[in-house]
Design an enzyme around this catalytic site. Structure first.
Site, PDB file in Angstrom:
ATOM      1  N   CYS A   1      41.985  10.622  33.684  1.00 52.77           N
ATOM      2  CA  CYS A   1      41.653  11.553  34.758  1.00 52.77           C
ATOM      3  C   CYS A   1      42.502  11.223  35.985  1.00 52.77           C
ATOM      4  CB  CYS A   1      40.168  11.448  35.106  1.00 52.77           C
ATOM      5  SG  CYS A   1      39.699  12.453  36.538  1.00 52.77           S
TER       6      CYS A   1
ATOM      7  N   CYS B   1      39.994   9.792  38.918  1.00 55.23           N
ATOM      8  CA  CYS B   1      39.266   8.519  38.888  1.00 55.23           C
ATOM      9  C   CYS B   1      39.761   7.539  37.827  1.00 55.23           C
ATOM     10  CB  CYS B   1      37.775   8.774  38.694  1.00 55.23           C
ATOM     11  SG  CYS B   1      37.353   9.397  37.052  1.00 55.23           S
TER      12      CYS B   1
ATOM     13  N   CYS C   1      35.843  16.147  34.385  1.00 56.28           N
ATOM     14  CA  CYS C   1      35.641  14.717  34.154  1.00 56.28           C
ATOM     15  C   CYS C   1      34.162  14.391  34.368  1.00 56.28           C
ATOM     16  CB  CYS C   1      36.512  13.921  35.116  1.00 56.28           C
ATOM     17  SG  CYS C   1      36.214  12.135  35.057  1.00 56.28           S
TER      18      CYS C   1
ATOM     19  N   CYS D   1      33.892  11.928  37.755  1.00 50.56           N
ATOM     20  CA  CYS D   1      34.164  12.342  39.143  1.00 50.56           C
ATOM     21  C   CYS D   1      34.086  13.855  39.340  1.00 50.56           C
ATOM     22  CB  CYS D   1      35.517  11.823  39.614  1.00 50.56           C
ATOM     23  SG  CYS D   1      36.947  12.605  38.846  1.00 50.56           S
TER      24      CYS D   1
ATOM     25  N   CYS E   1      42.515  23.157  26.959  1.00 45.84           N
ATOM     26  CA  CYS E   1      43.741  23.539  27.648  1.00 45.84           C
ATOM     27  C   CYS E   1      43.686  22.922  29.045  1.00 45.84           C
ATOM     28  CB  CYS E   1      43.827  25.062  27.721  1.00 45.84           C
ATOM     29  SG  CYS E   1      45.316  25.673  28.492  1.00 45.84           S
TER      30      CYS E   1
END
Length: 187
Positions: free
Chosen positions: A102, A105, A151, A154, A174
């Site tokens: 991510c 984070c 995510c 976060c 995607c």
């Protein structure tokens, strides 16, 4: 053979090891109030199992904090659910083996083992490393009904999930390259 490897990786990707209450500080923000440990498979099944333990917590930052740590384009994608141009992004054609984290984070989210060429111009995956690492939300913006993927740690926008035949999960995650950080591994 390749299809069997994809299925094998999908089957052994992760297990929940438990929960514990804990608080840590990362980049000046408190995280991990209720942490779950997840084992991440990062090698093909023929290799000895080498896994990393990931704690999934809760990263909370103010919008001002997000603006300080993200560039304007990353902020637009991750925090305002923007979309980058197709075929003009860092990872749509990345064929290296590794893990995609991510961009907000650094939680490991996707492995190159589940990445495939969808022909759409964005990085596409048929599954995250573990389903608990991402969350699905209904997105009704722009007069469409889509499934947004964010995510789990976060709440940063990563992209959208669409039906897709020909891959084990029959779905295409995607994603925006600007929502991800890639680290090459020796998978």
């Amino acid at each position: 053979m390749k299809k069997m490897q994809f299925l094998s990786i999908l089957v052994i990707t992760a297990f929940i090891f438990g929960c514990k209450e804990e608080q840590k500080e990362i980049n000046g923000s408190a995280v991990m109030t209720q942490a779950a440990e997840v084992v991440v498979q990062t090698r093909e099944v023929q290799d000895p199992v080498q896994a990393d333990t990931i704690e999934v917590g809760n990263v909370t930052r103010t919008e001002e904090e997000w603006k300080k740590i993200l560039g304007p384009e990353e902020y637009h994608i991750l925090r305002e659910a923007g979309t980058e141009p197709a075929f003009r992004n860092a990872y749509y054609d990345n064929k290296k083996e590794g893990i995609y984290y991510c961009g907000g984070c650094s939680l490991p989210l996707y492995s190159s083992n589940t990445k495939f060429d969808s022909g759409t111009g964005w990085p596409s995956f048929y599954a995250p490393i573990d389903p608990k690492l991402v969350e699905r939300k209904m997105d009704r913006r722009y007069g469409m009904e889509r499934v947004e993927v964010v995510c789990a740690q976060c709440d940063s926008h990563l992209g959208h999930i669409f039906p897709y035949e020909g891959v084990p999960t029959e779905e295409r995650h995607c994603l925006n390259s600007l929502a991800l950080d890639f680290k090459q591994t020796d998978i």
